[in-house]
Every structure is written in structure tokens, then in C-alpha cells.
Design a protein around this motif. Structure first.
Motif, PDB file in Angstrom:
ATOM      1  N   THR A  39       0.851  -1.221   0.170  1.00  0.00           N
ATOM      2  CA  THR A  39      -0.508   0.060   0.218  1.00  0.00           C
ATOM      3  C   THR A  39       0.539   1.508   0.440  1.00  0.00           C
ATOM      4  OG1 THR A  39       0.063  -0.308   2.402  1.00  0.00           O
ATOM      5  CG2 THR A  39      -2.183  -1.133   1.444  1.00  0.00           C
ATOM      6  N   PRO A  42       2.760   6.447   4.175  1.00  0.00           N
ATOM      7  CA  PRO A  42       2.607   7.139   5.354  1.00  0.00           C
ATOM      8  C   PRO A  42       3.292   8.239   4.558  1.00  0.00           C
ATOM      9  CG  PRO A  42       3.365   5.997   6.818  1.00  0.00           C
ATOM     10  CD  PRO A  42       3.105   5.461   5.304  1.00  0.00           C
ATOM     11  N   TRP A  43       3.215   9.428   4.872  1.00  0.00           N
ATOM     12  CA  TRP A  43       3.825  10.847   5.483  1.00  0.00           C
ATOM     13  C   TRP A  43       4.775  10.662   6.386  1.00  0.00           C
ATOM     14  CZ3 TRP A  43       3.774  14.002   0.866  1.00  0.00           C
ATOM     15  CH2 TRP A  43       3.184  13.940   0.273  1.00  0.00           C
ATOM     16  N   ASP A 364      -1.597   9.887   8.016  1.00  0.00           N
ATOM     17  CA  ASP A 364      -1.962  10.297   6.492  1.00  0.00           C
ATOM     18  C   ASP A 364      -2.404  11.368   6.344  1.00  0.00           C
ATOM     19  OD1 ASP A 364      -1.266   7.379   5.896  1.00  0.00           O
ATOM     20  OD2 ASP A 364      -3.248   6.615   7.403  1.00  0.00           O
ATOM     21  N   ASP A 366      -4.909  13.599   3.138  1.00  0.00           N
ATOM     22  CA  ASP A 366      -5.994  13.840   2.067  1.00  0.00           C
ATOM     23  C   ASP A 366      -7.008  14.866   2.712  1.00  0.00           C
ATOM     24  OD1 ASP A 366      -7.375  13.033  -0.037  1.00  0.00           O
ATOM     25  OD2 ASP A 366      -8.651  11.356   1.059  1.00  0.00           O
ATOM     26  N   ARG A 380      -0.035   7.647  11.786  1.00  0.00           N
ATOM     27  CA  ARG A 380      -0.203   6.574  11.949  1.00  0.00           C
ATOM     28  C   ARG A 380       1.199   6.088  13.239  1.00  0.00           C
ATOM     29  NH1 ARG A 380      -0.524   4.792   6.159  1.00  0.00           N
ATOM     30  NH2 ARG A 380       0.585   2.913   6.796  1.00  0.00           N
ATOM     31  N   CYS A 407       2.353   0.372   7.672  1.00  0.00           N
ATOM     32  CA  CYS A 407       4.337   1.254   6.893  1.00  0.00           C
ATOM     33  C   CYS A 407       5.500  -0.214   7.325  1.00  0.00           C
ATOM     34  CB  CYS A 407       4.553   2.477   6.283  1.00  0.00           C
ATOM     35  SG  CYS A 407       5.497   2.374   8.121  1.00  0.00           S
TER      36      CYS A 407
END
Length: 422
Positions: A39, A42-43, A364, A366, A380, A407
Motif C-alpha cells: 500500500t 504514509p507521509w 496519512d 487527504d 499512524r 508502513c
């Protein structure tokens, strides 16, 4: 401490990188690609710095009930929000309450090196603030008073020298000399909860004040068109400004205007979390009046929905909101919660580079969705000194409270990443 590798996207340029962590520091940062059947990672950014946290989960720092264990608990709860360094903030009270809070925070730092590393200094907001309704905010009138150097020196002694930031109103005649002495001693002075006029604000800045505390709040409900202390502070280039961008304290248009006026480089995001933050909606007793957390998280004096009494949202909400409200980038918003507050306090300014401390947050983000909806940011995982203090490592299955880190983690050497703090 075992070495660790993680795969994530840099907050500042979106580049996918692999970070190797050793001995509490970033040992290497290298470009990478997303492995097949993985997947999107994350940042990652340096850990966030919140210079205004009044308490959490029912406990204020300004309280005779405060204990070292409660201080440590509040600090560790903030790892859940990506905050690796915070300034416990004591608000206006009598000397005995303030001295107890300061001694207790100092004791917590002396008892636990991890807590000390997460508390770079203490913020005292008051008691040297305006007595007028409006500028005074929710601070108790009985304890608002002019600045007194002898009293502050005793408070600094109680804190073991840990007071790094003091919010005051410069409307008192004692203010300029007090500010000069405080700045010379290494304390950062911020203007807040003030009804000061233009001359008094200019004198405070000339004396060494460098910040405006939660600009736009702690003010009269109605102001003369001009001049007034908001214009004075926005126009003063020697002042940075902290903002509470929780969606309640400042309208989006005001946030946008203030960011443009001060420029993003002089904006610091703060949560200003009350001791009631973390509690469910409802009414709660408080010294002097009853407070209420509304269903949308807004914290007000009970019985109405306009008179704010602190904040309840963590710092990440402000990061997400300032992107939407002011049109800044993710990189700029994160800087407002990392390098800018660190620079104000003369701290190490977090960087994603070899040799930097491994204080990191994985999240995360968005910003898509309906314009009426806030951008979504979810932490996260949080690492402090290379140790996983919130989240979940896929290498050993151990997880901290309330979440997982989705992650890739790889441990190197004899052990898994450090066990999360509980």
C-alpha cells in the motif's frame, strides 16, 4: 537500541524515501520505490512541537492536583497526536498554584529523561495579563495582575529554570523593563490577552517581545476599526504569531488574512488544548464557572456557543485546517508546527537528514473531499529518539494505544524496535 528502517513519503517534496535509524538518530535517507503489492506508504515529517498545551484528559497543569505521574501521562498521550515535544502551559492562577505546577513539571522531568526530552520548556500564560473582560478570556480576574520581577524569579526557581515562554500584556507600566530582564535571562516573551495600545505594543517589541499568543483570540468582542491591537501586531514584522486553527477559534477568512499579513514564515500553529481536551461532549465544573464541550468539539462557557474557554483539538487538526483555510502546502503547514516553534525557542529544528535526531511522525493526509469538509490527517506512528512510542511495528506485533502504523518497518540487529510507552 536496535536499528530500524522505514519506508515513507517526505512531507516536504513527496519523494518516497527509506530512512535508516540507528542509536536514536537518522543514519541514512535514500530514495526508494514502493515494493509490489504494498500500500502507499504514509507521509513522514519531523515530530511536531506544540508550545501551548494547558492539560489533557481532565487535568490542567495549573492545578494543585497535578502530580509528576499526571505530567508524564499527558506528555505520553501527545505522542498519539504526533507531538514529540511540547511546552506544558500554566494559565493565570495564584502564586501557590503556579509554583506547585512548575515544581511538579520539573520533578517529572528530573525523574524521567524521556519526559525531559519531550519538554523543552514551560509556557506560563499569565498571570500578567489584562483584567478587562474579553482580553482576559477565561483567565480568573482575581489573579490577573501587573508583571512583578521578584515574583517571576520565584516562579522560575520553582520551575528549576525551565520557564522558556511567558505570555503577558504590555499595557502595564512595569512591562517594558520586565520584558528586558526576562529576555536577558533567556525567556521568550509573547504578547497576549491584552488591551494594549499601539505605543505599548511597540514598546514591548522594542524591549524584546517576539511573539503574539493565539493572535485574534483573547480579545474584545468588539474593537474600534483602527487603530487596534490586532492590526498593530499583524503589522509588526518583529513579531511571529501563534494561531489556533481548530475551526472554532478563528474563521477561515481570518486565518488566511493573518497568514498573508505575517507571512507563513512567522506563523506557529498551537493546539491550546484545555485540560478538558480528550473528554466526551458534556458539561464540566471549573473554577469560577461551568464549561461545556459541544458535540462538534467546541469548548465554551456552558449554556451558549460563542464564548470560548480553550480548545480541545490536537495540533494535527490545525495542520490540516491551515492548508485548506490559507492555501498553503503540506510542507509549509508542517513547518508551522515544527521548525517555526523550534526556532522561536532556540531548539534543534527538525530535519529529515542523516545525523538528525529520529523524532518522527508518520501520518496519512487527504485534502480531497467536499469544500465544506475539513482535510483529513491521521497519525499512524510516532518515534522519539528512534523508539516507537505510538503506533504498531509489523516486526513484533507490539502496538501502542489507539492505532497502528501501516508502513514497512524492518529491525536490524538483535531486537525489534523499542516497545511503545504506555
Amino acid at each position: 537500541m536496535a536499528a530500524m528502517e522505514l519506508l515513507a513519503r517526505r512531507f516536504d517534496n513527496g519523494q518516497l524515501v527509506r530512512l535508516r535509524l540507528e542509536e536514536g538518530k537518522i543514519a541514512e535517507v535514500s530514495e526508494s520505490r514502493v515494493p509490489a503489492n504494498t500500500t502507499i506508504p504514509p507521509w513522514v515529517s519531523p515530530g511536531w512541537v506544540d508550545i501551548q498545551v494547558n492539560g489533557y484528559d481532565g487535568q490542567e497543569f495549573s492545578s494543585l492536583a497535578l502530580t509528576p505521574a499526571l505530567v508524564a501521562r499527558i506528555v505520553r498521550r501527545h505522542y498519539e497526536f504526533g507531538v514529540t515535544r511540547l511546552c506544558p502551559t500554566l494559565t493565570t492562577e495564584g502564586f501557590d498554584v503556579l509554583a506547585h505546577g512548575l515544581r511538579t513539571i520539573a520533578a517529572a522531568c528530573e525523574a524521567d529523561a524521556a519526559i525531559a526530552a519531550s519538554v523543552p520548556g514551560i509556557h506560563v500564560e499569565g498571570p500578567y495579563i489584562a483584567r478587562e473582560d474579553g482580553p482576559r478570556g477565561a483567565h480568573p480576574l482575581a489573579h490577573c495582575r501587573p508583571p512583578c520581577w521578584d515574583e517571576f524569579s520565584r516562579l522560575q526557581e520553582a520551575a528549576g529554570g525551565r520557564i522558556r515562554l511567558l505570555t503577558l500584556s504590555p499595557e502595564y507600566e512595569e512591562a517594558p523593563e520586565f520584558i528586558r530582564r526576562a529576555v536577558a535571562s533567556g525567556v521568550v516573551i509573547s504578547i497576549g490577552h491584552t488591551g494594549a495600545d499601539s505605543t505599548q505594543i511597540r514598546a514591548a517589541v522594542d524591549a524584546g517581545a517576539t511573539l503574539s499568543t493565539h493572535l485574534g483570540n483573547g480579545a474584545h468582542r468588539q474593537l474600534r476599526r483602527h487603530p487596534n491591537y490586532l492590526w498593530d501586531q499583524m503589522a509588526e514584522d518583529r513579531l511571529s504569531a501563534s494561531l489556533i486553527v481548530d475551526g472554532h477559534h478563528l474563521p477561515a477568512e481570518v486565518v488566511k488574512s493573518m497568514v498573508r499579513a505575517k507571512t507563513p514564515e512567522r506563523i506557529i500553529l498551537v493546539s491550546d488544548e484545555s485540560g478538558l481536551a480528550g473528554l466526551p461532549p458534556g458539561r464540566y465544573p471549573s473554577s469560577g464557572c461551568e464549561l461545556e464541550i459541544l458535540p462538534d468539539g467546541k469548548l465554551v462557557i456552558a449554556g451558549q456557543d460563542q464564548l470560548l474557554a480553550g480548545a480541545s483539538a490536537p495540533l494535527g487538526v490545525g495542520i490540516a485546517n491551515v492548508i485548506r483555510f490559507a492555501g498553503v502546502s503540506l510542507a509549509t503547514a508542517v513547518d508551522m508546527a515544527t521548525t517555526h516553534p523550534a526556532r522561536l525557542l532556540g531548539l534543534w529544528q527538525g530535519k529529515l537528514e542523516a545525523g538528525a535526531p529520529a523524532d518522527l511522525v508518520l501520518f496519512d493526509f487527504d485534502e480531497r473531499g467536499e469544500s465544506s469538509e475539513p482535510a483529513k490527517l491521521e497519525v499512524r506512528g510516532t518515534l522519539r529518539g528512534g523508539e516507537l512510542v505510538y503506533g504498531k511495528s509489523t516486526t513484533n506485533g507490539e502496538s501502542a494505544r489507539h492505532g497502528t502504523v501501516g508502513c514497512e518497518y524492518r529491525s536490524r540487529g538483535d531486537g525489534a524496535p523499542g516497545a511503545p510507552h504506555q
